[in-house]
Write a protein that holds these residues in place. Structure first.
Motif, PDB file in Angstrom:
ATOM      1  N   GLN A   1      48.109 -36.577 -21.254  1.00  0.00           N
ATOM      2  CA  GLN A   1      47.740 -37.543 -22.279  1.00  0.00           C
ATOM      3  C   GLN A   1      46.901 -36.910 -23.396  1.00  0.00           C
ATOM      4  OE1 GLN A   1      48.901 -40.816 -22.126  1.00  0.00           O
ATOM      5  NE2 GLN A   1      50.091 -39.907 -20.459  1.00  0.00           N
ATOM      6  N   GLY A   2      46.622 -35.602 -23.253  1.00  0.00           N
ATOM      7  CA  GLY A   2      45.827 -34.915 -24.269  1.00  0.00           C
ATOM      8  C   GLY A   2      44.389 -35.361 -24.260  1.00  0.00           C
ATOM      9  N   VAL A   3      43.853 -35.689 -23.060  1.00  0.00           N
ATOM     10  CA  VAL A   3      42.478 -36.175 -22.957  1.00  0.00           C
ATOM     11  C   VAL A   3      41.551 -35.025 -22.647  1.00  0.00           C
ATOM     12  CG1 VAL A   3      40.916 -37.757 -21.745  1.00  0.00           C
ATOM     13  CG2 VAL A   3      43.293 -38.404 -22.185  1.00  0.00           C
ATOM     14  N   GLY A   4      40.394 -34.967 -23.259  1.00  0.00           N
ATOM     15  CA  GLY A   4      39.421 -33.897 -23.022  1.00  0.00           C
ATOM     16  C   GLY A   4      38.228 -34.404 -22.268  1.00  0.00           C
ATOM     17  N   ASP A   5      37.029 -34.091 -22.804  1.00  0.00           N
ATOM     18  CA  ASP A   5      35.841 -34.339 -22.016  1.00  0.00           C
ATOM     19  C   ASP A   5      35.411 -35.798 -21.989  1.00  0.00           C
ATOM     20  OD1 ASP A   5      33.528 -32.975 -24.529  1.00  0.00           O
ATOM     21  OD2 ASP A   5      35.025 -34.592 -24.614  1.00  0.00           O
ATOM     22  N   THR A   6      36.125 -36.692 -22.679  1.00  0.00           N
ATOM     23  CA  THR A   6      35.798 -38.112 -22.626  1.00  0.00           C
ATOM     24  C   THR A   6      36.619 -38.832 -21.585  1.00  0.00           C
ATOM     25  OG1 THR A   6      37.406 -38.630 -24.337  1.00  0.00           O
ATOM     26  CG2 THR A   6      35.140 -38.130 -25.031  1.00  0.00           C
ATOM     27  N   ALA A   7      37.417 -38.077 -20.846  1.00  0.00           N
ATOM     28  CA  ALA A   7      38.386 -38.710 -19.940  1.00  0.00           C
ATOM     29  C   ALA A   7      37.712 -39.326 -18.747  1.00  0.00           C
ATOM     30  CB  ALA A   7      39.396 -37.679 -19.476  1.00  0.00           C
TER      31      ALA A   7
ATOM     32  N   THR B   1      55.249 -16.686 -15.755  1.00  0.00           N
ATOM     33  CA  THR B   1      54.468 -16.627 -17.005  1.00  0.00           C
ATOM     34  C   THR B   1      54.307 -18.007 -17.634  1.00  0.00           C
ATOM     35  OG1 THR B   1      56.492 -16.072 -18.220  1.00  0.00           O
ATOM     36  CG2 THR B   1      55.098 -14.240 -17.478  1.00  0.00           C
ATOM     37  N   ASP B   2      55.346 -18.842 -17.592  1.00  0.00           N
ATOM     38  CA  ASP B   2      55.259 -20.187 -18.176  1.00  0.00           C
ATOM     39  C   ASP B   2      54.233 -21.037 -17.434  1.00  0.00           C
ATOM     40  OD1 ASP B   2      57.131 -19.563 -20.056  1.00  0.00           O
ATOM     41  OD2 ASP B   2      58.815 -20.495 -18.990  1.00  0.00           O
ATOM     42  N   LEU B   3      54.276 -21.001 -16.098  1.00  0.00           N
ATOM     43  CA  LEU B   3      53.337 -21.813 -15.331  1.00  0.00           C
ATOM     44  C   LEU B   3      51.910 -21.291 -15.475  1.00  0.00           C
ATOM     45  CD1 LEU B   3      55.034 -22.860 -11.978  1.00  0.00           C
ATOM     46  CD2 LEU B   3      54.545 -24.241 -13.987  1.00  0.00           C
ATOM     47  N   LYS B   4      51.759 -19.981 -15.561  1.00  0.00           N
ATOM     48  CA  LYS B   4      50.425 -19.411 -15.756  1.00  0.00           C
ATOM     49  C   LYS B   4      49.842 -19.874 -17.088  1.00  0.00           C
ATOM     50  CE  LYS B   4      47.908 -15.070 -16.320  1.00  0.00           C
ATOM     51  NZ  LYS B   4      48.004 -13.607 -16.462  1.00  0.00           N
ATOM     52  N   ALA B   5      50.657 -19.866 -18.122  1.00  0.00           N
ATOM     53  CA  ALA B   5      50.195 -20.308 -19.442  1.00  0.00           C
ATOM     54  C   ALA B   5      49.809 -21.783 -19.409  1.00  0.00           C
ATOM     55  CB  ALA B   5      51.284 -20.065 -20.485  1.00  0.00           C
ATOM     56  N   ARG B   6      50.589 -22.589 -18.718  1.00  0.00           N
ATOM     57  CA  ARG B   6      50.283 -24.021 -18.629  1.00  0.00           C
ATOM     58  C   ARG B   6      48.998 -24.260 -17.850  1.00  0.00           C
ATOM     59  NH1 ARG B   6      51.177 -29.045 -16.240  1.00  0.00           N
ATOM     60  NH2 ARG B   6      52.085 -30.591 -17.681  1.00  0.00           N
ATOM     61  N   ALA B   7      48.803 -23.537 -16.734  1.00  0.00           N
ATOM     62  CA  ALA B   7      47.594 -23.697 -15.926  1.00  0.00           C
ATOM     63  C   ALA B   7      46.356 -23.332 -16.737  1.00  0.00           C
ATOM     64  CB  ALA B   7      47.695 -22.832 -14.668  1.00  0.00           C
ATOM     65  N   GLU B   8      46.452 -22.252 -17.533  1.00  0.00           N
ATOM     66  CA  GLU B   8      45.308 -21.827 -18.351  1.00  0.00           C
ATOM     67  C   GLU B   8      45.024 -22.844 -19.453  1.00  0.00           C
ATOM     68  OE1 GLU B   8      46.529 -17.981 -19.604  1.00  0.00           O
ATOM     69  OE2 GLU B   8      45.794 -16.966 -17.782  1.00  0.00           O
TER      70      GLU B   8
ATOM     71  N   GLU C   1      43.311 -25.896 -17.897  1.00  0.00           N
ATOM     72  CA  GLU C   1      41.920 -25.621 -17.558  1.00  0.00           C
ATOM     73  C   GLU C   1      41.056 -25.657 -18.818  1.00  0.00           C
ATOM     74  OE1 GLU C   1      38.567 -24.978 -15.396  1.00  0.00           O
ATOM     75  OE2 GLU C   1      40.589 -25.464 -14.656  1.00  0.00           O
ATOM     76  N   ALA C   2      41.565 -25.115 -19.897  1.00  0.00           N
ATOM     77  CA  ALA C   2      40.799 -25.110 -21.151  1.00  0.00           C
ATOM     78  C   ALA C   2      40.643 -26.522 -21.708  1.00  0.00           C
ATOM     79  CB  ALA C   2      41.483 -24.209 -22.178  1.00  0.00           C
ATOM     80  N   ALA C   3      41.705 -27.308 -21.647  1.00  0.00           N
ATOM     81  CA  ALA C   3      41.677 -28.669 -22.195  1.00  0.00           C
ATOM     82  C   ALA C   3      40.751 -29.582 -21.415  1.00  0.00           C
ATOM     83  CB  ALA C   3      43.085 -29.247 -22.221  1.00  0.00           C
ATOM     84  N   LEU C   4      40.674 -29.374 -20.105  1.00  0.00           N
ATOM     85  CA  LEU C   4      39.883 -30.262 -19.252  1.00  0.00           C
ATOM     86  C   LEU C   4      38.496 -29.717 -18.967  1.00  0.00           C
ATOM     87  CD1 LEU C   4      42.584 -31.436 -16.663  1.00  0.00           C
ATOM     88  CD2 LEU C   4      41.907 -32.490 -18.826  1.00  0.00           C
TER      89      LEU C   4
ATOM     90  N   ALA D   1      45.329 -36.612 -11.087  1.00  0.00           N
ATOM     91  CA  ALA D   1      44.444 -37.124 -12.141  1.00  0.00           C
ATOM     92  C   ALA D   1      44.301 -36.086 -13.251  1.00  0.00           C
ATOM     93  CB  ALA D   1      43.082 -37.470 -11.553  1.00  0.00           C
ATOM     94  N   ARG D   2      44.138 -34.829 -12.860  1.00  0.00           N
ATOM     95  CA  ARG D   2      44.033 -33.754 -13.857  1.00  0.00           C
ATOM     96  C   ARG D   2      45.331 -33.643 -14.662  1.00  0.00           C
ATOM     97  NH1 ARG D   2      40.434 -29.760 -13.827  1.00  0.00           N
ATOM     98  NH2 ARG D   2      42.025 -28.152 -14.152  1.00  0.00           N
ATOM     99  N   GLU D   3      46.460 -33.812 -13.981  1.00  0.00           N
ATOM    100  CA  GLU D   3      47.736 -33.741 -14.679  1.00  0.00           C
ATOM    101  C   GLU D   3      47.892 -34.895 -15.654  1.00  0.00           C
ATOM    102  OE1 GLU D   3      51.469 -32.689 -16.044  1.00  0.00           O
ATOM    103  OE2 GLU D   3      49.841 -31.551 -15.122  1.00  0.00           O
ATOM    104  N   PHE D   4      47.444 -36.089 -15.234  1.00  0.00           N
ATOM    105  CA  PHE D   4      47.530 -37.242 -16.135  1.00  0.00           C
ATOM    106  C   PHE D   4      46.687 -37.013 -17.389  1.00  0.00           C
ATOM    107  CE2 PHE D   4      45.673 -41.179 -17.725  1.00  0.00           C
ATOM    108  CZ  PHE D   4      46.823 -41.895 -18.053  1.00  0.00           C
ATOM    109  N   LEU D   5      45.448 -36.560 -17.166  1.00  0.00           N
ATOM    110  CA  LEU D   5      44.562 -36.329 -18.296  1.00  0.00           C
ATOM    111  C   LEU D   5      45.137 -35.291 -19.260  1.00  0.00           C
ATOM    112  CD1 LEU D   5      41.126 -36.270 -16.405  1.00  0.00           C
ATOM    113  CD2 LEU D   5      42.103 -38.146 -17.750  1.00  0.00           C
ATOM    114  N   TYR D   6      45.680 -34.235 -18.700  1.00  0.00           N
ATOM    115  CA  TYR D   6      46.240 -33.175 -19.549  1.00  0.00           C
ATOM    116  C   TYR D   6      47.476 -33.666 -20.299  1.00  0.00           C
ATOM    117  CZ  TYR D   6      48.355 -28.740 -20.897  1.00  0.00           C
ATOM    118  OH  TYR D   6      48.913 -27.720 -21.619  1.00  0.00           O
TER     119      TYR D   6
END
Length: 444
Positions: free
Chosen positions: A433-439, A360-367, A370-373, A426-431
């Motif tokens: 760092q709290g980076v969204g669509d400007t990453a 459940t923890d990993l599922k929540a993190r994956a979701e 995906e939403a943040a990126l 790269a996706r993990e780095f962006l997430y």
């Protein structure tokens, strides 16, 4: 233990497995036949064995194995020598080399001796056996590539060399001033005969036919005298086995005091067992390239930079060189089976994650990721961007060096190649760092 074959430089494991399903052991040495015969295999095959530096297999332990009703076959090298000496007592010799020794056409042990590499390099032959030189010259005479004069000179030059130095380039160099051997040299790569290999393969075929026929082993004609020397050998081997088993149980008892670690290692051991069984069903064997790759990986992981480091590690871990090869081979087969079964592992991994309580923890993190990126551009990475990402992930986050082979690392994770892996981090780095669509990857 069904069938045992002692083999080294004459044949590789894959070649043996194509003819006969057997447990493959390194070249035989003193005590080995007695050791395996106690497990009552259906048959024992001896191809290669040690001649010098290590005590050779005793005649008496072969006789003792036959006394237990175990047929013992011999061919090609040490097997041919012992079969010629023990054929009258029931050992089954196979091949031209055995026949020549039995008929005393050949008498010198050096006719079959070769220099070979260490176990971890697959016992690769580094010199040419005299029996193969003789067979090659005979074929060259038959085909007209050689005339009798040069043929005789080649045999004399080969025999004059010490077995460790006996190879075709050296022989041809010795005779270059006296004979024109250019035609023979050009013919040699395709025309030469590997006499030991041919005899060894024939022995394996005869063993396979014997086992398939269900023929009962002939009754041994003699009973081994239990001399003091024999009793000393059996006591030493039996005592070593008892100590090994006792030591292993003591070690496992210590491990049982840490239940979590015991359970983790038991699961790994089960994976190894299942991989070995699957590999046997598929007829898979760890070849030299796979063994070398595993050795490089293990040495890097354990910090074994020098040969003396390996030898020290072997001693500390109660392994000899043949045991180390088995250790590497098991890892190689497990990796190969894991790759073949990759498409079936994912649902089982999710089940294991549910069992461990992390689903459940990993599922929540994956979701959340995906939403943040959503809408982020992952684009192509420049070499500098990729290097910075790799350093961030491995050195800063995991505290370990960047792997030398990123494709191999990616494949161990079930990814196709380094490109997929770099996209992952790269996706993990962006997430992180709290980076969204400007990453962009250049922010690393």
């Amino acid at each position: 233990m069904s069938v045992v074959v002692f083999v080294g430089p004459t044949l590789g494991q894959r070649a043996v497995g194509e003819i006969l399903q057997a447990e493959i052991l390194p070249p035989v040495r003193q005590g080995d036949v007695y050791r395996v015969a106690r497990e009552s295999p259906r048959a024992i095959g001896i191809i290669d064995g040690y001649f010098e530096g290590v005590p050779s297999v005793w005649h008496k332990e072969i006789l003792w194995a036959m006394e237990q009703g175990i047929p013992v076959f011999g061919s090609a090298s040490m097997g041919a020598l012992r079969a010629a000496e023990l054929a009258d007592f029931g050992m089954i010799g196979v091949g031209r080399i055995f026949e020549d020794y039995y008929a005393r056409v050949l008498e010198d042990d050096d006719e079959v001796a070769v220099l070979h590499s260490l176990a971890e390099l697959g016992f690769q032959p580094l010199s040419e056996p005299m029996v193969s030189i003789r067979a090659t010259v005979a074929r060259a005479l038959e085909t007209g590539v050689l005339s009798p004069g040069p043929a005789e000179a080649i045999l004399k030059a080969g025999k004059a060399l010490q077995y460790r130095e006996r190879d075709w380039p050296r022989i041809l160099t010795v005779l270059a001033q006296e004979y024109d051997l250019n035609a023979f040299s050009d013919w040699l790569p395709e025309g030469k005969v590997d006499a030991k290999r041919e005899d060894a393969c024939e022995m394996l075929r005869q063993m396979a036919a014997y086992l398939e026929s269900g023929t009962e082993a002939p009754e041994a004609p003699v009973r081994v005298e239990r001399t003091l020397a024999w009793q000393g050998l059996t006591r030493r081997i039996d005592g070593d086995t008892t100590r090994d088993r006792s030591g292993a149980q003591d070690l496992l008892d210590e491990l049982r005091l840490d239940p979590a670690r015991f359970a983790e290692l038991r699961e790994r051991a089960m994976l190894g067992v299942l991989a070995q069984e699957d590999a046997a069903r598929r007829g898979l064997h760890a070849d030299r390239e796979a063994l070398m790759a595993q050795m490089d990986r293990h040495r890097a992981q354990a910090g074994l930079t020098q040969r003396r480091d390996i030898l020290h590690w072997l001693e500390a871990n109660d392994l000899d060189e043949s045991g180390y090869e088995d250790f590497l081979g098991s890892a190689a087969l497990t990796d190969e089976i894991r790759a073949l079964r990759a498409d079936r592992l994912e649902p089982h991994m999710l089940s294991a994650l549910r069992w461990a309580g992390g689903y459940t923890d990993l599922k929540a993190r994956a979701e959340a990721k995906e939403a943040a990126l959503q809408g982020a551009e992952n684009g192509a990475f420049s070499g500098q961007d990729r290097l910075r990402l790799l350093i961030w992930y491995f050195e800063e986050r995991l505290g370990q060096p960047v792997p030398e082979d990123l494709d191999e690392h990616a494949q161990t994770l079930g990814l196709a190649d380094r490109e997929e892996f770099c996209t992952l981090i790269a996706r993990e780095f962006l997430y992180s760092q709290g980076v969204g669509d400007t990453a962009g990857a250049s922010d690393a």
